[in-house]
Design an enzyme around this catalytic site. Structure first.
Site, mmCIF file in Angstrom:
data_model
loop_
_atom_site.group_PDB
_atom_site.id
_atom_site.type_symbol
_atom_site.label_atom_id
_atom_site.label_comp_id
_atom_site.label_asym_id
_atom_site.label_seq_id
_atom_site.Cartn_x
_atom_site.Cartn_y
_atom_site.Cartn_z
ATOM 1 C CG ASP A 37 25.007 -6.845 82.022
ATOM 2 O OD1 ASP A 37 24.239 -7.743 82.397
ATOM 3 O OD2 ASP A 37 26.052 -6.517 82.637
ATOM 4 C CG HIS A 38 22.455 -5.336 85.115
ATOM 5 N ND1 HIS A 38 21.661 -5.879 86.096
ATOM 6 C CD2 HIS A 38 23.637 -5.993 85.181
ATOM 7 C CE1 HIS A 38 22.342 -6.826 86.722
ATOM 8 N NE2 HIS A 38 23.536 -6.923 86.184
ATOM 9 C CB VAL B 35 33.720 -11.865 83.923
ATOM 10 C CG1 VAL B 35 34.992 -11.193 84.438
ATOM 11 C CG2 VAL B 35 33.583 -13.237 84.556
HETATM 12 P P1 13P Z 1 31.311 -8.370 88.063
HETATM 13 O O1 13P Z 1 31.550 -6.927 87.723
HETATM 14 O O2 13P Z 1 31.289 -8.600 89.518
HETATM 15 O O3 13P Z 1 32.251 -9.266 87.332
HETATM 16 O O4 13P Z 1 29.846 -8.721 87.561
HETATM 17 C C1 13P Z 1 29.570 -8.672 86.194
HETATM 18 C C2 13P Z 1 28.116 -8.777 85.950
HETATM 19 O O5 13P Z 1 27.419 -9.549 86.563
HETATM 20 C C3 13P Z 1 27.559 -7.939 84.888
HETATM 21 O O6 13P Z 1 26.169 -8.028 84.844
#
Ligand code: 13P
Length: 273
Positions: free
Chosen positions: A79-80, A224
């Site tokens: 992620d990211h 999430v």
């Molecule tokens: P939240 O932490 O707001 O649930 O977002 C999760 C997210 O988008 C991880 O990339």
């Protein structure tokens, strides 16, 4: 089935995958226990800070072996990521999917670095997600607006060849200060233009009905993280208050259960979309 194939199946079913962030063995277990109980597929995802904490290989071994152990259909996603090095390490470790987040760079730079990741991931048969527009990260302003432009989404997808696109339609990472109001018409317009699977970041705290309408209008992956960490830590703090227990195997299980309960709630939102 690859994640790419799963996304096209979800397109026909007009459904979505829950993508739950994990941080340690206990959160992996909580998420997978829920997926197994609900008999639903899942994406387990790790951020670069989790990769720094666990190491790419340990994170991959733990997540992939645990999916096997729980008999869950799942995919492991980064992620990211902002650096090619982290992406390379995760692909080498066996991740099924990676996100390159160059959303704070210019459109052209975002296209350039994302295309580079797409050709790197191709050799591994891995899925690539990118982001276009401004989805506030933890600690960033929720006031600033930079919603995804539908025409740009098409151009970006065509130029880069990504499989999944994180869209900025009014969600943000972390707890919301006021209830979010997703720009669902913009989502429909993006969906019309763009063939990549659309991803909703900042899933914690979005009202169920908006998530469900988002799925009906084309969201195929819902992230999430914050609510999951919160459920885990609240339970753990409760366990530790006035408790001198030093056997950590006794204080973690209720926190694992809290995560599992939360993930089941989120899966039910998807099932009822
Ligand atoms: P939240 O932490 O707001 O649930 O977002 C999760 C997210 O988008 C991880 O990339």
């Amino acid at each position: 089935m690859t994640l790419k194939q799963k996304f096209s199946q979800l397109e026909d079913q007009k459904s979505a995958l829950l993508a739950a962030n994990f941080y340690n063995y206990e959160t992996v277990t909580g998420v997978l226990r829920a997926a197994s109980a609900m008999d639903m597929p899942i994406i387990l995802q790790a951020s670069p800070s989790t990769i720094r904490y666990l190491g790419a290989e340990v994170a991959a071994c733990m997540a992939l072996k645990s999916m096997e152990k729980f008999g869950v259909e799942g995919w492991l996603h980064l992620d990211h990521a902002e650096s090619i090095e982290t992406i390379q390490a995760c692909l080498d470790a066996g991740f099924d999917s990676v996100m390159i987040d160059a959303s704070e760079k210019s459109f052209d730079e975002n296209v350039k670095i994302t295309s580079k990741v797409v050709s790197l991931a191709e050799k591994y048969g891995a899925n690539v997600e990118a982001e276009l527009g401004y989805v506030a990260k933890l600690g960033q302003s929720h006031e600033k607006e930079g919603f995804t432009n539908p025409g740009e989404a098409r151009e970006f997808t065509e130029k880069t060849g990504i499989n999944a696109l994180a869209v900025a339609i009014g969600s943000a990472h972390g707890f919301y200060r006021k209830e979010p109001d997703l720009d669902l018409d913009r989502l429909s317009a993006i969906k019309k233009e763009c063939t990549a699977a659309l991803v909703l970041h900042g899933g914690s705290g979005i009202p169920d009905a908006q998530i469900q309408e988002g799925i009906r209008r084309g969201i195929r992956k819902i992230n999430v993280a914050t609510e999951l960490k919160d459920a885990f830590m609240n339970s753990l703090q409760g366990e530790l208050t006035n408790n001198s227990e030093i056997d950590l195997r006794k204080v973690f299980p209720p926190a694992v259960e809290a995560v599992s309960k939360l993930v089941q709630q989120k899966m039910n939102i998807i099932l009822n979309a």
